[in-house]
Design a protein around this motif. Sequence first.
Motif, short mmCIF file in Angstrom:
data_model
loop_
_atom_site.label_atom_id
_atom_site.label_comp_id
_atom_site.label_asym_id
_atom_site.label_seq_id
_atom_site.Cartn_x
_atom_site.Cartn_y
_atom_site.Cartn_z
N LYS A 21 -2.91 -130.51 11.81
CA LYS A 21 -2.56 -131.78 11.18
C LYS A 21 -3.18 -131.91 9.79
O LYS A 21 -2.58 -132.46 8.87
CB LYS A 21 -3.01 -132.93 12.08
N LEU A 22 -4.40 -131.40 9.65
CA LEU A 22 -5.05 -131.46 8.34
C LEU A 22 -4.31 -130.62 7.30
O LEU A 22 -4.18 -131.03 6.14
CB LEU A 22 -6.50 -130.98 8.46
N TYR A 23 -3.79 -129.47 7.73
CA TYR A 23 -3.00 -128.66 6.80
C TYR A 23 -1.71 -129.37 6.41
O TYR A 23 -1.22 -129.23 5.29
CB TYR A 23 -2.70 -127.28 7.40
N ALA A 64 1.13 -125.84 -3.47
CA ALA A 64 1.83 -126.08 -2.21
C ALA A 64 2.02 -124.75 -1.45
O ALA A 64 1.83 -124.67 -0.23
CB ALA A 64 3.17 -126.74 -2.47
N HIS A 65 2.40 -123.71 -2.19
CA HIS A 65 2.55 -122.38 -1.59
C HIS A 65 1.21 -121.88 -1.04
O HIS A 65 1.16 -121.29 0.04
CB HIS A 65 3.10 -121.41 -2.64
N MET A 66 0.14 -122.14 -1.78
CA MET A 66 -1.19 -121.71 -1.36
C MET A 66 -1.58 -122.35 -0.03
O MET A 66 -2.15 -121.70 0.86
CB MET A 66 -2.21 -122.07 -2.43
N VAL A 67 -1.28 -123.66 0.11
CA VAL A 67 -1.64 -124.36 1.34
C VAL A 67 -0.93 -123.72 2.54
O VAL A 67 -1.54 -123.51 3.60
CB VAL A 67 -1.28 -125.86 1.24
N VAL A 74 -4.45 -143.08 -9.31
CA VAL A 74 -3.75 -142.16 -8.42
C VAL A 74 -4.47 -140.83 -8.33
O VAL A 74 -4.70 -140.30 -7.23
CB VAL A 74 -2.30 -141.95 -8.90
N MET A 75 -4.86 -140.27 -9.47
CA MET A 75 -5.50 -138.96 -9.47
C MET A 75 -6.87 -138.98 -8.82
O MET A 75 -7.25 -138.04 -8.11
CB MET A 75 -5.59 -138.41 -10.90
N TRP A 76 -7.62 -140.05 -9.04
CA TRP A 76 -8.93 -140.14 -8.38
C TRP A 76 -8.75 -140.25 -6.87
O TRP A 76 -9.51 -139.66 -6.09
CB TRP A 76 -9.74 -141.31 -8.92
N GLY A 77 -7.73 -141.00 -6.44
CA GLY A 77 -7.44 -141.07 -5.01
C GLY A 77 -7.10 -139.71 -4.44
O GLY A 77 -7.54 -139.36 -3.34
N LEU A 78 -6.34 -138.91 -5.19
CA LEU A 78 -6.00 -137.56 -4.74
C LEU A 78 -7.24 -136.67 -4.67
O LEU A 78 -7.39 -135.88 -3.74
CB LEU A 78 -4.98 -136.93 -5.70
N VAL A 79 -8.13 -136.81 -5.65
CA VAL A 79 -9.37 -136.03 -5.64
C VAL A 79 -10.17 -136.32 -4.37
O VAL A 79 -10.60 -135.40 -3.65
CB VAL A 79 -10.23 -136.33 -6.88
N VAL A 80 -10.35 -137.60 -4.07
CA VAL A 80 -11.13 -137.99 -2.89
C VAL A 80 -10.47 -137.49 -1.61
O VAL A 80 -11.14 -136.96 -0.71
CB VAL A 80 -11.28 -139.53 -2.86
N TRP A 81 -9.16 -137.67 -1.51
CA TRP A 81 -8.44 -137.27 -0.29
C TRP A 81 -8.45 -135.76 -0.12
O TRP A 81 -8.66 -135.23 0.98
CB TRP A 81 -7.00 -137.79 -0.36
N LYS A 82 -8.21 -135.02 -1.20
CA LYS A 82 -8.23 -133.56 -1.12
C LYS A 82 -9.61 -133.04 -0.74
O LYS A 82 -9.74 -132.08 0.02
CB LYS A 82 -7.78 -132.95 -2.45
N ARG A 83 -10.65 -133.66 -1.31
CA ARG A 83 -12.01 -133.25 -0.96
C ARG A 83 -12.29 -133.49 0.52
O ARG A 83 -12.94 -132.68 1.18
CB ARG A 83 -13.02 -134.00 -1.83
N SER A 84 -11.81 -134.62 1.03
CA SER A 84 -12.02 -134.94 2.44
C SER A 84 -11.35 -133.91 3.33
O SER A 84 -11.96 -133.38 4.28
CB SER A 84 -11.47 -136.34 2.74
N VAL A 85 -10.09 -133.59 3.02
CA VAL A 85 -9.35 -132.60 3.82
C VAL A 85 -9.99 -131.22 3.68
O VAL A 85 -10.18 -130.51 4.67
CB VAL A 85 -7.87 -132.55 3.38
N GLY A 86 -10.34 -130.83 2.45
CA GLY A 86 -10.95 -129.53 2.23
C GLY A 86 -12.27 -129.37 2.95
O GLY A 86 -12.57 -128.31 3.51
N ARG A 133 -13.23 -130.99 5.70
CA ARG A 133 -13.02 -130.94 7.16
C ARG A 133 -12.44 -129.61 7.60
O ARG A 133 -12.65 -129.18 8.73
CB ARG A 133 -12.14 -132.11 7.58
N LEU A 134 -11.70 -128.95 6.69
CA LEU A 134 -11.15 -127.64 7.01
C LEU A 134 -12.09 -126.51 6.60
O LEU A 134 -11.81 -125.34 6.89
CB LEU A 134 -9.80 -127.44 6.29
N HIS A 135 -13.18 -126.87 5.90
CA HIS A 135 -14.09 -125.86 5.34
C HIS A 135 -13.30 -124.88 4.46
O HIS A 135 -13.51 -123.66 4.54
CB HIS A 135 -14.84 -125.11 6.44
#
Length: 209
Positions: free
Chosen positions: A6-8, A59-62, A125-137, A139-141
């Motif tokens: 789900k995180l991916y 997107a391809h990298m993910v 918007v971009m700061w929100g993306l930074v925070v969200w991406k950091r959270s997901v990254g 949690r996925l290590h």
Amino acid sequence: MMDAKKLYKVAFGLALFTIIYNIVEGGISTYLGFEDESLALFGFGSDSFIEVISGLGIAHMVLRIQRNPNSKRDDFERLALKITGFAFYILVFGLVVTSIYNIWTGHKPITTFWGVIISIVSILVMWGLVVWKRSVGSRLHSDPILADANCTLVCVYMSIILLVSSGIYELFSIPYIDSIGTLGLSYFAFKEGRECFEKANSDKYCSCD
């Protein structure tokens, strides 16, 4: 607690949102920048279109690291990085030459009002993306996703430059401030282009952290 699958999906969704947002932001910014004769806003929008190419690689990298977290950067990602790098260099050349010309001729924008509005929206918007991406990254290590979050900070910095230059001109009509702001955007665009080539020729993820 979300599982890795789900995180991916969230990470891929964030990558798609980034692409769509940059398309919309690029279209609006270049149109309004052209209409208002604001080089900084036009350059900001042009940068957004280039970020779309980079976003396709992300997107391809993910999807790649979802299948195999230990896999190396593949040919598609390296090609996307090289195209993005070339596009940034071309943009920098155009913005620097036009900025110097505008300063030489004393050209000033009609208004920079929309630059203020668009930059504020972009920062949020971009700061929100930074925070969200950091959270997901986190949690996925995942180093690749965390690196993408750090590189998204560059978009925040560029938005701040647009906000400052547009805001100062709108308030005080100081000559050349739009062109000076454009040169500031060019500096970060040049750095992004250089980092794209560095990443395309290696397996490191980001040199902008």
